[in-house]
Motif scaffolding. Sequence first.
Motif: not given
Length: 302
Positions: A155-163
Motif C-alpha cells: 500500500f505504498k502509494y496510499d502512503v505517498l498520497r498522504n505524504l
Amino acid sequence: MKLTETLEDFYTVKIKGMPENLKKEIGHFNVFKLDDYIGTTCNPLPYTRKDFYKISLIIGKNKVHYADKVVAIEDQALFFANPQIPYSWEHIDENQTGFFCIFTDAFFSQFGNLKEYPLFQPGGNPVVPISTELAESLKTVYLRMLDEINSDYAFKYDVLRNLVFEIIHLALKTQTVTASLYSKSNATIRVSSLFLELLERQFPIESISQQINFRSPSEFANQLNVHVNHLNKALKETTGKTTSQIISERIIQEAMILLKQTNWNVNEIAWCLGFEELSHFINFFKKNVQVSPKIYRLTEIV
C-alpha cells in the motif's frame, strides 16, 4: 510548436530513461533529488505547460517564471506547479539542493481533490517561501517518499498520497496570514487575477474532443462567485478592457493558432471554442479579424 510537455518528454529530456510501466498506469507518481538534475550538464525544461503536477522543495537562489510573473527565491521555498499554467525556473547560483515529486491528476482519483486547494487554483500563490526549520522538516518528508517508493509495501502509494497532502498542508499553514491580507487589501486585483487565470486554464486546445467550458461574462462571474457587473468593473480598473473584450481576444488568439497550426476543419475549431453554430463562429471571426477563417488560414504569415 510544442504546446504541452508530457511525462514522456520529461523522462526523455531530464531523466534520459522511460519507466517501463508509464503508459500502462492509470495514475503516475515519482520523486527525485533535485541535486541530480541541476547544473551545466543538465538540459533545462522549456517554459511551457506540463501535463502533470510537480511539487518542488527548492533550496538556493532561483527565479521562477510562472504564467506572466517572475518570482525570486532568495533562500528556500516550495513551488507548486499544475498543468494549467506554464512555468520554468532558472538557477541564480550553483549552490542548489532540494527534492521534487511529480504526479498526474489520476494518481489522486477518489483520494481527495487537489483542485480544491488554493495552491492549485487560479489566483493562488504557487511559490511559498519557507523557514530553514520548515525546510528541514520537508526534507524528511521527501526522504520518506524516496524510501517508500523503493519499498515492497503493498500500500505504498496510499502512503505517498498522504505524504503529498502533508506537504500541501504544511505550505497552506504558512500562507494563512498572507492570503487573508491579500484578499482584503487587493480585492479588485484579486478578482481580475482569478478571472484571467480561469480564462487561461481553458487553453491551449490540443484535441478536437476538447471544448472550452466558459465563454460568456456571466459564466465566469458565476464560477468566481461575483456579480457580472463587479467582475466587469474590476477588469476595467485593472486592464482598461471589458470582460467581453478580454474573452473575445483570447478566443480569437486561439482560433488563429488552430487555423494555422492544425489541419482541423473550421467546424471542428468552432465547436472546440464553444460555438454550436458554425455561422456564429465565422461571423465572430470576421468581426474581429476582418477576414473569414478560411481566408485567414490561406494567408501567409508575414
